[in-house]
Structures are given as structure tokens and as C-alpha cells.
Write an enzyme that holds these catalytic residues in place. Structure first.
Site, PDB file in Angstrom:
ATOM      1  N   SER A 142       0.852  -1.187   0.000  1.00 48.92           N
ATOM      2  CA  SER A 142       0.000   0.000   0.000  1.00 48.92           C
ATOM      3  C   SER A 142       0.886   1.233   0.000  1.00 48.92           C
ATOM      4  O   SER A 142       2.016   1.197   0.494  1.00 48.92           O
ATOM      5  CB  SER A 142      -0.894   0.000   1.249  1.00 48.92           C
ATOM      6  OG  SER A 142      -1.502   1.259   1.447  1.00 48.92           O
ATOM      7  N   TYR A 156      -1.945  -0.426  10.431  1.00 51.75           N
ATOM      8  CA  TYR A 156      -2.127  -0.807   9.032  1.00 51.75           C
ATOM      9  C   TYR A 156      -0.891  -0.426   8.212  1.00 51.75           C
ATOM     10  O   TYR A 156      -0.349  -1.246   7.462  1.00 51.75           O
ATOM     11  CB  TYR A 156      -3.368  -0.123   8.457  1.00 51.75           C
ATOM     12  CG  TYR A 156      -3.574  -0.401   6.990  1.00 51.75           C
ATOM     13  CD1 TYR A 156      -4.109  -1.619   6.563  1.00 51.75           C
ATOM     14  CD2 TYR A 156      -3.224   0.541   6.025  1.00 51.75           C
ATOM     15  CE1 TYR A 156      -4.276  -1.881   5.206  1.00 51.75           C
ATOM     16  CE2 TYR A 156      -3.391   0.286   4.671  1.00 51.75           C
ATOM     17  CZ  TYR A 156      -3.924  -0.928   4.266  1.00 51.75           C
ATOM     18  OH  TYR A 156      -4.080  -1.188   2.926  1.00 51.75           O
TER      19      TYR A 156
END
Length: 250
Positions: A142, A156
């Protein structure tokens, strides 16, 4: 449609980017090995894609946090197809809470699913590729992996940075072999998994995002931000921003 006899395995394939990439690969003539927890969604996807494109689609239930099951499912697919050309480590979750706010269990689940479960998938994939002496491992990270981020993104972002470093280490190990390793850093792609979130900077719809992802994967890059514009530039900017500015990220 490009004719191809190649087979791609995708985890987390019942929805979101996993299902979207499955559609894109099917349109390119790939056979598909799809796994996720929700088998009813997988069966619907199988019917859709095998009917529309005439490709072989095999589905199996998989909870990536059941690590023994990861190895068993990957080997099952390898036996069914005889050869796996590409394995995409896609399964993950976007949950997270502020550190120290009493939500350790949620953050632990995020870290375990996005990193430890990804480690199991990479181990299983590379075991198969070493035996075949060929293959392409794709790890979905990501753009949040570029920096440590505050608020609900802390765990995350850390888990996605960890999986990116894992992929790079595997790539270093396999540099002089026929096995390729790619790390993809998607920007904001709107899927059903984040449908309720506010509009995000530079976001693109799911179908377009999956088109970009699959095009990038087929190039077999070492690393790629997806889409390249503006995220390749943003990746550089994110790494040099003062922390006081990073701390403003939501």
C-alpha cells in the site's frame, strides 16, 4: 482478449481488488485459482468468469490466518492445475485503531492478517515456485507503507511496510533464479470494502484500479506504485515530508 494458458492464484478473491483482478486476468485468458473465506461469493465469481471467458476457474475456502490451511490450499491448487505461474498475496484487512486507545485486539488482528498471514502465503508460494523452478510472486502492499502514519492508520501502515520489506528480502534471495517477485503499492482505489469512507485524494474506481494493477503485474516489475501517476511522485514526497505534516494525515 489475449490467449494464454497461464494460471494465477489470488487470495482474498471474493471481493474488492481480489475479485476485480480475477475479472481482469480472466479477460486476458488466464486460468484462475481463487480463494477466500466466503465461498458463496467465489462460486458466483467462478460461474461469471468461466461462462464469460471460457477459462478454468477453481475455488477453495481459505482463512489466511489458518497457516496450515494456506499451505494445504496452495498445494491443492498446484495439483489441480499442474503448474502455478503467478501467486498474488492480496488478502488483507484495513482495520485499525489509535495506539493506546484500548483496541489492541483490533490492531493485533490487522498486524497478523496483513503480515504474518502474508508470510505464510509467501512461504507456501515460494516452496511451489522453487519446486517448479519458475513463477511470479506478487505482494500487494500500500502507499501507506511509505511512512509511519498516525491515528487509525498506524498499525495498518506498519503491516504494509513490513510485507513490502518481506517481499524485497525474498526478491534479494531469488535474484539469480527464474522466480520473479513484485511489490505493488496501490493508491486510493474505491471498492465495496471502503464504500462508506469519505472521498479520498486521487481515488479511482475499482474497475480502473484493477486494470492498472493487472497491467503493472504483467510487466513483472520489482516495485510499482499503482497508478503510477500521481503515486510514484507522492511516494517520494511522503518519504521526505516533516513528521509534523505526516501527523496531519487522516
Amino acid at each position: 482478449m489475449t490467449q494464454s494458458r497461464k494460471t494465477v492464484l489470488i487470495t482474498g478473491a471474493s471481493s474488492g481488488l481480489g475479485a476485480g483482478m480475477a475479472r481482469q486476468f480472466a479477460a486476458r485468458g488466464y486460468h484462475l485459482a481463487l480463494c477466500a473465506r466466503r465461498t458463496e461469493r467465489l462460486l458466483e465469481l467462478k460461474a461469471e468468469l468461466s461462462g464469460a471467458y471460457g477459462v478454468q476457474v477453481e475455488v477453495l475456502a481459505l482463512d489466511v490466518n489458518d497457516h496450515e490451511q494456506v499451505f494445504a490450499v496452495f498445494e491443492d491448487f498446484a495439483q489441480r492445475f499442474g503448474h502455478l505461474d503467478r501467486i498474488i498475496v492480496n488478502a488483507g484487512i484495513g482495520e485499525g485503531r489509535r495506539i493506546g486507545s484500548g483496541h489492541f485486539a483490533t490492531n493485533k488482528r490487522t498486524a497478523e492478517t496483513n503480515f504474518v498471514a502474508a508470510l505464510a502465503q509467501c512461504e507456501a508460494a515460494v516452496t511451489i515456485f522453487r519446486r517448479q523452478n519458475s513463477g511470479h510472486l506478487v505482494v500487494i502492499s500500500s502507499m501507506s507503507a511509505m511512512r509511519g502514519l498516525p491515528k487509525h492508520l498506524t498499525t495498518y501502515a506498519a503491516s504494509k511496510a513490513a510485507v513490502a520489506h518481506l517481499a524485497e528480502g525474498i526478491r534479494a534471495e531469488l535474484l539469480h533464479t527464474p522466480i520473479r517477485v513484485s511489490t505493488l503499492y496501490p493508491g486510493y482505489i474505491r471498492t465495496e470494502l471502503n464504500a462508506g469512507a469519505k472521498k479520498l485524494p486521487f481515488e479511482i474506481p475499482e474497475e480502473l484500479g484493477c486494470q492498472y494493477l493487472v497491467k503493472a503485474i504483467e510487466r513483472q516489475p520489482a516495485k510499482a506504485c499503482v497508478p503510477g501517476w500521481p503515486w510514484a511522485l507522492m511516494g517520494v514526497v511522503m518519504k521526505v515530508l516533516p513528521l509534523r505534516l505526516v501527523a496531519r494525515f487522516n
